[in-house]
Design a protein around this motif. Structure first.
Motif, PDB file in Angstrom:
ATOM      1  N   VAL A  38      51.258  61.260 -54.671  1.00  0.00           N
ATOM      2  CA  VAL A  38      52.436  61.815 -56.002  1.00  0.00           C
ATOM      3  C   VAL A  38      52.995  60.938 -56.275  1.00  0.00           C
ATOM      4  CG1 VAL A  38      53.324  63.582 -57.116  1.00  0.00           C
ATOM      5  CG2 VAL A  38      52.414  63.970 -55.657  1.00  0.00           C
ATOM      6  N   ALA A  39      52.227  60.165 -57.851  1.00  0.00           N
ATOM      7  CA  ALA A  39      53.311  59.261 -58.582  1.00  0.00           C
ATOM      8  C   ALA A  39      53.714  60.369 -59.727  1.00  0.00           C
ATOM      9  CB  ALA A  39      51.806  58.076 -59.059  1.00  0.00           C
ATOM     10  N   GLU A  40      55.359  60.716 -60.118  1.00  0.00           N
ATOM     11  CA  GLU A  40      55.140  60.858 -61.977  1.00  0.00           C
ATOM     12  C   GLU A  40      56.494  60.280 -62.167  1.00  0.00           C
ATOM     13  OE1 GLU A  40      56.835  65.478 -62.280  1.00  0.00           O
ATOM     14  OE2 GLU A  40      56.788  64.728 -60.720  1.00  0.00           O
ATOM     15  N   ASN A  41      56.292  60.368 -63.621  1.00  0.00           N
ATOM     16  CA  ASN A  41      57.346  60.058 -64.079  1.00  0.00           C
ATOM     17  C   ASN A  41      58.147  57.999 -63.782  1.00  0.00           C
ATOM     18  OD1 ASN A  41      59.267  60.362 -66.354  1.00  0.00           O
ATOM     19  ND2 ASN A  41      60.988  60.338 -65.127  1.00  0.00           N
ATOM     20  N   ASN A  42      56.754  57.529 -63.633  1.00  0.00           N
ATOM     21  CA  ASN A  42      57.579  55.984 -64.045  1.00  0.00           C
ATOM     22  C   ASN A  42      57.499  55.651 -64.912  1.00  0.00           C
ATOM     23  OD1 ASN A  42      57.992  55.553 -60.396  1.00  0.00           O
ATOM     24  ND2 ASN A  42      55.728  56.909 -60.935  1.00  0.00           N
ATOM     25  N   PRO A  43      58.103  55.217 -65.673  1.00  0.00           N
ATOM     26  CA  PRO A  43      58.117  54.737 -67.026  1.00  0.00           C
ATOM     27  C   PRO A  43      57.849  53.401 -67.604  1.00  0.00           C
ATOM     28  CG  PRO A  43      60.430  56.144 -66.586  1.00  0.00           C
ATOM     29  CD  PRO A  43      59.531  55.787 -65.479  1.00  0.00           C
ATOM     30  N   GLY A  44      58.468  52.864 -66.900  1.00  0.00           N
ATOM     31  CA  GLY A  44      57.873  51.736 -67.424  1.00  0.00           C
ATOM     32  C   GLY A  44      58.923  50.494 -66.689  1.00  0.00           C
ATOM     33  N   ASN A  45      58.716  49.087 -66.882  1.00  0.00           N
ATOM     34  CA  ASN A  45      59.928  48.047 -66.533  1.00  0.00           C
ATOM     35  C   ASN A  45      60.271  47.975 -67.726  1.00  0.00           C
ATOM     36  OD1 ASN A  45      60.637  45.628 -65.695  1.00  0.00           O
ATOM     37  ND2 ASN A  45      59.769  45.435 -63.587  1.00  0.00           N
ATOM     38  N   PRO A  46      61.406  47.212 -67.821  1.00  0.00           N
ATOM     39  CA  PRO A  46      62.308  46.741 -69.305  1.00  0.00           C
ATOM     40  C   PRO A  46      61.678  45.564 -69.580  1.00  0.00           C
ATOM     41  CG  PRO A  46      64.367  48.307 -67.828  1.00  0.00           C
ATOM     42  CD  PRO A  46      62.331  47.670 -66.735  1.00  0.00           C
ATOM     43  N   LYS A  47      62.092  44.748 -67.646  1.00  0.00           N
ATOM     44  CA  LYS A  47      61.375  43.344 -67.770  1.00  0.00           C
ATOM     45  C   LYS A  47      60.885  42.712 -68.646  1.00  0.00           C
ATOM     46  CE  LYS A  47      65.190  41.554 -64.804  1.00  0.00           C
ATOM     47  NZ  LYS A  47      65.927  41.818 -63.780  1.00  0.00           N
ATOM     48  N   ILE A  48      59.170  43.648 -68.297  1.00  0.00           N
ATOM     49  CA  ILE A  48      58.043  42.943 -68.576  1.00  0.00           C
ATOM     50  C   ILE A  48      57.884  43.122 -69.654  1.00  0.00           C
ATOM     51  CG2 ILE A  48      55.973  43.126 -68.131  1.00  0.00           C
ATOM     52  CD1 ILE A  48      56.458  43.904 -65.240  1.00  0.00           C
ATOM     53  N   LYS A  49      57.914  42.789 -70.578  1.00  0.00           N
ATOM     54  CA  LYS A  49      57.439  41.976 -72.662  1.00  0.00           C
ATOM     55  C   LYS A  49      56.188  41.400 -72.652  1.00  0.00           C
ATOM     56  CE  LYS A  49      61.576  43.521 -72.409  1.00  0.00           C
ATOM     57  NZ  LYS A  49      62.794  42.701 -72.981  1.00  0.00           N
ATOM     58  N   ASP A  50      55.222  40.704 -71.350  1.00  0.00           N
ATOM     59  CA  ASP A  50      54.051  40.830 -72.232  1.00  0.00           C
ATOM     60  C   ASP A  50      52.320  40.987 -71.035  1.00  0.00           C
ATOM     61  OD1 ASP A  50      54.636  39.488 -69.407  1.00  0.00           O
ATOM     62  OD2 ASP A  50      54.149  37.714 -69.823  1.00  0.00           O
ATOM     63  N   ASN A  51      52.840  42.197 -70.355  1.00  0.00           N
ATOM     64  CA  ASN A  51      52.139  43.029 -69.857  1.00  0.00           C
ATOM     65  C   ASN A  51      52.210  45.030 -69.661  1.00  0.00           C
ATOM     66  OD1 ASN A  51      49.029  43.065 -68.841  1.00  0.00           O
ATOM     67  ND2 ASN A  51      49.556  41.337 -67.369  1.00  0.00           N
ATOM     68  N   HIS A  52      51.311  45.174 -69.291  1.00  0.00           N
ATOM     69  CA  HIS A  52      51.198  46.484 -68.401  1.00  0.00           C
ATOM     70  C   HIS A  52      52.288  46.652 -67.626  1.00  0.00           C
ATOM     71  CE1 HIS A  52      49.514  46.571 -64.774  1.00  0.00           C
ATOM     72  NE2 HIS A  52      48.509  45.616 -65.282  1.00  0.00           N
ATOM     73  N   SER A  53      52.927  47.877 -67.902  1.00  0.00           N
ATOM     74  CA  SER A  53      53.872  48.523 -66.715  1.00  0.00           C
ATOM     75  C   SER A  53      53.801  49.768 -67.203  1.00  0.00           C
ATOM     76  CB  SER A  53      55.353  47.798 -66.686  1.00  0.00           C
ATOM     77  OG  SER A  53      56.080  47.942 -67.933  1.00  0.00           O
ATOM     78  N   GLY A  54      54.288  51.204 -66.123  1.00  0.00           N
ATOM     79  CA  GLY A  54      53.710  52.579 -66.140  1.00  0.00           C
ATOM     80  C   GLY A  54      53.564  53.038 -65.703  1.00  0.00           C
ATOM     81  N   SER A  55      52.360  52.511 -64.262  1.00  0.00           N
ATOM     82  CA  SER A  55      51.671  53.306 -64.542  1.00  0.00           C
ATOM     83  C   SER A  55      51.720  54.295 -63.092  1.00  0.00           C
ATOM     84  CB  SER A  55      50.290  52.180 -63.598  1.00  0.00           C
ATOM     85  OG  SER A  55      49.585  51.698 -65.635  1.00  0.00           O
TER      86      SER A  55
END
Length: 499
Positions: free
Chosen positions: A227-244
């Motif tokens: 189960v992968a839940e509420n992984n919102p995003g990485n504040p350091k990554i400003k040029d690609n996806h995050s939060g999967s």
């Protein structure tokens, strides 16, 4: 005394023989014959030891034995582990710091076993860093522990369990939260098995399997019952996806099944390509099946936020019997990003999308190819026997639709949205939306079933679908599930496809 501990044996369906606490630190000739016969225990390695860590009964000068345990994780950094050794942390206790396993070489019969003992799970609190690192090692089994970080917005800069260039690794029954990067992540290596992981409140991904760029060299991976839940995003990554939720990349021979991803991606710190609940890129021979991806999101103004995705460079892969529901992006993305390798020979069948695309793409299926890759587009793939129930937009939508030989066949497309949103449900675009691919003869629609409940309600004729000369206009009614248990998703899929 010879200290022995059972190895974790996982079968094809993710089941395990759980002998924790039944045979530890016992005299050799007292090993139960039943455990010997089941092959779940080493009763022969004279070099094997159990190293106990107990913050309540341990001492600074303890030797790690059951009677004189270590006091803290730091004592383990001075040790060199032998095949068959066990590291046992007191259940219900919290240990600060990082456990780092470097260049351990075990065998199938004599792995290194890391787990809890006593009641409950032991917790490794990594603070600002990573909790458990495994580097360039073979045959390590990690089970029944919890790893925590300070939080993705509170200074943590690590991952919960971080495995690099290692083979024959098993991680089972682990909870991972509060890390900037991955809850559980692997990079490189082979023969990796991740089961019953609960990864939540991390930044980059809940669970990631990846490897070096331009190679699909991570071989034989199993991800199940996670189960992968509420992984919102990485504040350091400003040029690609995050939060999967779960991301698989640069791998060959992967199976993902009976996993759930939900409420991920809502705090990605950028506008652009975004996260997906469960997805893959640059993979070969991948199967995603019997998974549930729902209520995933993306940042305000950003793309994606969908349920499932075969992204750039996916070949010879299968997506089947999955349920996507209530995602901000499309239920199922078929994408080819700029610079990706070939995307071909994929089979997407017997999946269900329910009310996906409420923010992006407004579709159950969304097909996109970067114009940079128009000479290496999505091609030679079969999308059949799927069900789309949509109250937001199209059943299938295209953007920059470079594609060759894609076949949509025997799918069921049911639109349930408002008349304004669906232009009455009586035009081709109410079913098939997008741009150039509408005129691209390389994408074929054959023998699909179409219905608009809005057209029925307002007395608007259900018109023929120009892109599908063999279309059936038939009323289809499905029950939308209120609660879904992933372990029962096979039965749920059967109810959709064999009512």
């Amino acid at each position: 005394m010879l200290c022995l501990f059972p190895a974790l044996m996982l079968g094809a369906a993710g089941q395990r023989g759980d002998y924790t606490g039944k045979c530890s630190c016992i005299v050799l000739n007292q090993c139960p014959s039943s455990l010997k016969e089941e092959g779940s225990m080493d009763c022969t390695s004279s070099q094997a030891r159990c190293y106990y860590v107990d913050a309540e009964t341990g001492t600074v000068d303890g030797d790690g034995s059951v009677t004189h345990p270590f006091f803290a994780l730091e004592a383990l950094t001075r040790l060199s582990f032998n095949p068959g050794d066990s590291i046992l942390l007191a259940g219900g206790q919290t240990f600060s710091g990082t456990l780092h396993i470097r260049k351990f070489a075990g065998t199938a019969e004599h792995p290194l076993y890391i787990s809890s003992f006593g009641k409950g799970k032991a917790v490794i609190d990594a603070g600002k860093g990573s909790a458990l690192l495994v580097d360039s090692s073979r045959y390590v089994l990690i089970r029944n522990i919890e790893v925590r970080g300070d939080g993705r917005l509170k200074g943590n800069d690590g991952s919960g369990i971080d495995i690099k260039y290692s083979t024959d690794i098993q991680v089972d029954s682990v909870e991972a939260s509060g890390f900037l990067w991955n809850g559980v992540g692997t990079f490189g290596g082979a023969d990796i098995r991740l089961t019953r992981i609960y990864a939540h409140d991390n930044g980059f991904n809940g669970i990631e399997v990846s490897g070096p760029w331009s190679h699909k060299e991570v071989h034989r991976v199993y991800v199940g019952y996670c189960v992968a839940e509420n992984n919102p995003g990485n504040p350091k990554i400003k040029d690609n996806h995050s939060g999967s939720g779960i991301l698989i990349a640069h791998s060959t021979g992967v199976q993902v099944e009976y996993c759930e991803a939900m409420n991920n991606g809502w705090d990605m710190p950028r506008i652009g390509n975004g996260p997906v609940g469960i997805w893959a890129f640059e993979c070969d021979s991948l199967t995603i099946q019997y998974c549930f991806s729902h209520d995933n999101k993306t940042a305000p103004g950003a793309r994606d936020g969908g349920g499932f995705d075969f992204d750039g460079g996916v070949t010879n892969s299968v997506m089947r019997y999955n349920l996507s529901m209530n995602n901000e992006g499309a239920g199922y993305g078929l994408f080819q990003f700029g610079g990706a390798s070939d995307w071909t020979n994929n089979f997407i069948h017997h999946n269900v999308s329910i009310n996906d695309g409420r923010k992006n793409s407004q579709a159950g299926f969304f097909i996109w190819c970067d114009p940079y890759n128009k000479s290496v587009p999505l091609r030679n793939s079969y999308i059949c026997s799927n069900i789309v129930l949509s109250c937001y937009g199209h059943a299938v939508s295209f953007e920059t639709g470079y594609a060759r030989n894609l076949l949509f066949e025997k799918n069921v497309f049911v639109l349930t949205g408002s008349a304004g949103r669906h232009t009455g449900g009586n035009k081709v675009n109410s079913y098939l939306g997008g741009d150039r691919t509408k005129r691209n003869k390389e994408v074929t629609f054959n023998r699909n079933v179409y219905w608009s409940s809005v057209a029925e309600k307002e007395g608007i004729p259900q018109r023929a679908i120009k892109r599908d000369q063999t279309a059936s206009i038939e009323k289809r009614v499905f029950d939308i599930p209120v609660q879904v248990e992933v372990i029962q998703i096979k039965e749920l899929m059967d109810s959709f496809f064999h009512p």
